[in-house]
Design a protein around this motif. Structure first.
Motif, PDB file in Angstrom:
ATOM      1  N   ASP A 136       0.811  -1.214   0.000  1.00 39.95           N
ATOM      2  CA  ASP A 136       0.000   0.000   0.000  1.00 39.95           C
ATOM      3  C   ASP A 136       0.845   1.265   0.000  1.00 39.95           C
ATOM      4  O   ASP A 136       0.341   2.351   0.212  1.00 39.95           O
ATOM      5  CB  ASP A 136      -0.975   0.007   1.180  1.00 39.95           C
ATOM      6  CG  ASP A 136      -0.278  -0.219   2.513  1.00 39.95           C
ATOM      7  OD1 ASP A 136       0.954  -0.415   2.519  1.00 39.95           O
ATOM      8  OD2 ASP A 136      -0.978  -0.208   3.540  1.00 39.95           O
ATOM      9  N   GLU A 137       2.135   1.136  -0.258  1.00 36.22           N
ATOM     10  CA  GLU A 137       3.003   2.304  -0.357  1.00 36.22           C
ATOM     11  C   GLU A 137       3.906   2.179  -1.582  1.00 36.22           C
ATOM     12  O   GLU A 137       5.123   2.004  -1.472  1.00 36.22           O
ATOM     13  CB  GLU A 137       3.864   2.462   0.905  1.00 36.22           C
ATOM     14  CG  GLU A 137       4.586   3.790   0.981  1.00 36.22           C
ATOM     15  CD  GLU A 137       5.608   3.820   2.107  1.00 36.22           C
ATOM     16  OE1 GLU A 137       6.198   4.902   2.299  1.00 36.22           O
ATOM     17  OE2 GLU A 137       5.833   2.795   2.760  1.00 36.22           O
ATOM     18  N   PRO A 138       3.309   2.233  -2.783  1.00 30.47           N
ATOM     19  CA  PRO A 138       4.132   2.134  -3.990  1.00 30.47           C
ATOM     20  C   PRO A 138       5.061   3.335  -4.103  1.00 30.47           C
ATOM     21  O   PRO A 138       4.809   4.382  -3.489  1.00 30.47           O
ATOM     22  CB  PRO A 138       3.088   2.118  -5.117  1.00 30.47           C
ATOM     23  CG  PRO A 138       1.892   2.792  -4.545  1.00 30.47           C
ATOM     24  CD  PRO A 138       1.883   2.436  -3.091  1.00 30.47           C
ATOM     25  N   ALA A 145      -4.665   1.367  -7.003  1.00 28.08           N
ATOM     26  CA  ALA A 145      -6.053   1.679  -7.339  1.00 28.08           C
ATOM     27  C   ALA A 145      -7.022   1.262  -6.246  1.00 28.08           C
ATOM     28  O   ALA A 145      -8.063   1.895  -6.069  1.00 28.08           O
ATOM     29  CB  ALA A 145      -6.432   1.011  -8.663  1.00 28.08           C
ATOM     30  N   ASN A 146      -6.727   0.206  -5.501  1.00 25.75           N
ATOM     31  CA  ASN A 146      -7.630  -0.296  -4.459  1.00 25.75           C
ATOM     32  C   ASN A 146      -6.893  -0.492  -3.135  1.00 25.75           C
ATOM     33  O   ASN A 146      -6.691  -1.624  -2.681  1.00 25.75           O
ATOM     34  CB  ASN A 146      -8.307  -1.600  -4.898  1.00 25.75           C
ATOM     35  CG  ASN A 146      -7.316  -2.662  -5.372  1.00 25.75           C
ATOM     36  OD1 ASN A 146      -6.301  -2.364  -6.006  1.00 25.75           O
ATOM     37  ND2 ASN A 146      -7.618  -3.915  -5.083  1.00 25.75           N
ATOM     38  N   LEU A 202      -4.718  -6.752  -6.787  1.00 24.99           N
ATOM     39  CA  LEU A 202      -4.383  -5.344  -6.631  1.00 24.99           C
ATOM     40  C   LEU A 202      -3.939  -4.773  -7.972  1.00 24.99           C
ATOM     41  O   LEU A 202      -3.361  -5.479  -8.791  1.00 24.99           O
ATOM     42  CB  LEU A 202      -3.254  -5.164  -5.616  1.00 24.99           C
ATOM     43  CG  LEU A 202      -3.460  -5.713  -4.208  1.00 24.99           C
ATOM     44  CD1 LEU A 202      -2.265  -5.365  -3.330  1.00 24.99           C
ATOM     45  CD2 LEU A 202      -4.747  -5.196  -3.595  1.00 24.99           C
ATOM     46  N   GLN A 203      -4.228  -3.491  -8.155  1.00 22.54           N
ATOM     47  CA  GLN A 203      -3.784  -2.825  -9.382  1.00 22.54           C
ATOM     48  C   GLN A 203      -2.902  -1.637  -9.045  1.00 22.54           C
ATOM     49  O   GLN A 203      -3.293  -0.751  -8.282  1.00 22.54           O
ATOM     50  CB  GLN A 203      -4.964  -2.332 -10.223  1.00 22.54           C
ATOM     51  CG  GLN A 203      -4.508  -1.620 -11.505  1.00 22.54           C
ATOM     52  CD  GLN A 203      -5.639  -1.086 -12.336  1.00 22.54           C
ATOM     53  OE1 GLN A 203      -6.794  -1.079 -11.893  1.00 22.54           O
ATOM     54  NE2 GLN A 203      -5.353  -0.626 -13.543  1.00 22.54           N
ATOM     55  N   ALA A 240      -6.618   5.935 -10.777  1.00 25.52           N
ATOM     56  CA  ALA A 240      -5.321   5.943 -10.097  1.00 25.52           C
ATOM     57  C   ALA A 240      -4.191   6.417 -10.991  1.00 25.52           C
ATOM     58  O   ALA A 240      -3.128   6.815 -10.499  1.00 25.52           O
ATOM     59  CB  ALA A 240      -5.005   4.541  -9.569  1.00 25.52           C
ATOM     60  N   ALA A 241      -4.387   6.405 -12.302  1.00 26.19           N
ATOM     61  CA  ALA A 241      -3.336   6.815 -13.233  1.00 26.19           C
ATOM     62  C   ALA A 241      -3.263   8.327 -13.406  1.00 26.19           C
ATOM     63  O   ALA A 241      -2.375   8.828 -14.099  1.00 26.19           O
ATOM     64  CB  ALA A 241      -3.548   6.152 -14.592  1.00 26.19           C
ATOM     65  N   VAL A 242      -4.184   9.056 -12.779  1.00 26.76           N
ATOM     66  CA  VAL A 242      -4.207  10.518 -12.940  1.00 26.76           C
ATOM     67  C   VAL A 242      -3.095  11.148 -12.112  1.00 26.76           C
ATOM     68  O   VAL A 242      -3.020  10.982 -10.896  1.00 26.76           O
ATOM     69  CB  VAL A 242      -5.573  11.087 -12.520  1.00 26.76           C
ATOM     70  CG1 VAL A 242      -5.543  12.613 -12.568  1.00 26.76           C
ATOM     71  CG2 VAL A 242      -6.668  10.558 -13.440  1.00 26.76           C
TER      72      VAL A 242
END
Length: 277
Positions: A136-138, A145-146, A202-203, A240-242
């Motif tokens: 959860d910390e890319p 995204a989720n 996950l994405q 999420a890509a924004v």
């Protein structure tokens, strides 16, 4: 972690370390009045000041005993998914401890500080220790995204399951390259919306899409949001890509645009008419 941290120096003995951290992070240094001679701002009571920063959502790096920061923010703890990172650093800089918000930037922040000081980051979260990664910390430039499903996915992996790395951007997701292989969890690395996301899927999306918007004054917020999401869907791009929402500086206070940035969890960038032209 979107906000710049504030570095706190409580005593002269930790001032040199605090100054080094502030320089490495390009962050402001706040010092306790009467005990620290040089700082960008001063405070009288360490507990009150740390509590105020935490309540405002500001990441805190305190060059002080961990207990001071714990006592300061303890009354405000309620939702770990919303709380800002809190990191303590020994006066001599020998140890850096992410106290809160490990998966909201504190672990990454602690490692950056430790690297700058040549010391050790005491990271204790299970994913970092066992798998060397926090789902959860890319890293910067990517978004999950989720995020609400990351805990379940991590539990599956920590129980001995493996992950399948999928998607058009999988080769670019180098921080996931050493994940144990298996079929317990799918990790999609792509900007395309996925329909079956959950604890076992996950994405991760690269934040590459910039959105330029304009609207009439007092445009209904939902109307603008629906229009933008329609454009994203037609382009095959997930939220999420924004990377950012961009508009003319005259629209800095436009409710619909501010709400759009909030919904998409993206920073709002403003440009003058001349720059846009």
């Amino acid at each position: 972690m979107a906000l710049t941290p504030v570095v706190l120096a409580l005593n002269a003995s930790g001032l040199a370390v605090a100054q080094s951290i502030a320089q490495a992070l390009d962050a402001p240094l706040h010092g306790r009045r009467g005990r620290v001679g040089q700082a960008d701002a001063f405070f009288d009571n360490a507990l009150d000041h740390a509590r105020d920063l935490f309540a405002a959502g500001t990441p805190i790096v305190g060059v002080c005993a961990s207990g001071i920061l714990i006592r300061a923010v303890a009354p405000l703890l309620s939702d770990k998914t919303q709380e800002p990172p809190v990191v303590s650093v020994a006066d001599d800089g020998s140890i850096v401890v992410p106290l809160l918000g490990g998966h909201r930037g504190a672990n990454r922040l602690a490692r950056k500080i430790a690297e700058a000081l040549g010391s050790t980051a005491a990271v204790t979260t299970a994913g970092d220790v066992s798998l060397g990664v926090s789902l959860d910390e890319p890293p910067e430039g990517w978004a999950l995204a989720n995020p609400q499903d990351a805990k379940g996915a991590m539990a599956a992996l920590l129980s001995g399951g493996g992950a399948a790395l999928l998607g058009a951007e999988a080769a670019q997701a180098t921080w996931l390259a050493d994940m144990p292989a298996g079929d317990a969890v799918k990790l999609s690395c792509d900007m395309t919306p996925q329909s079956d996301l959950g604890p076992h899927h996950l994405q991760f999306a690269p934040k590459r899409v910039t959105i330029g918007v304009g609207c009439a004054r007092n445009c209904p917020p939902q109307e603008l949001a629906d229009l933008v999401r329609t454009a994203l869907n037609e382009a095959g791009v997930c939220d999420a890509a924004v990377h950012s929402i961009n508009t003319i500086s005259l629209k800095a206070d436009e409710p619909a645009i501010l709400e759009l940035a909030r919904q998409l969890n993206a920073p709002l960038r403003l440009f003058s008419a001349e720059a846009l032209e």
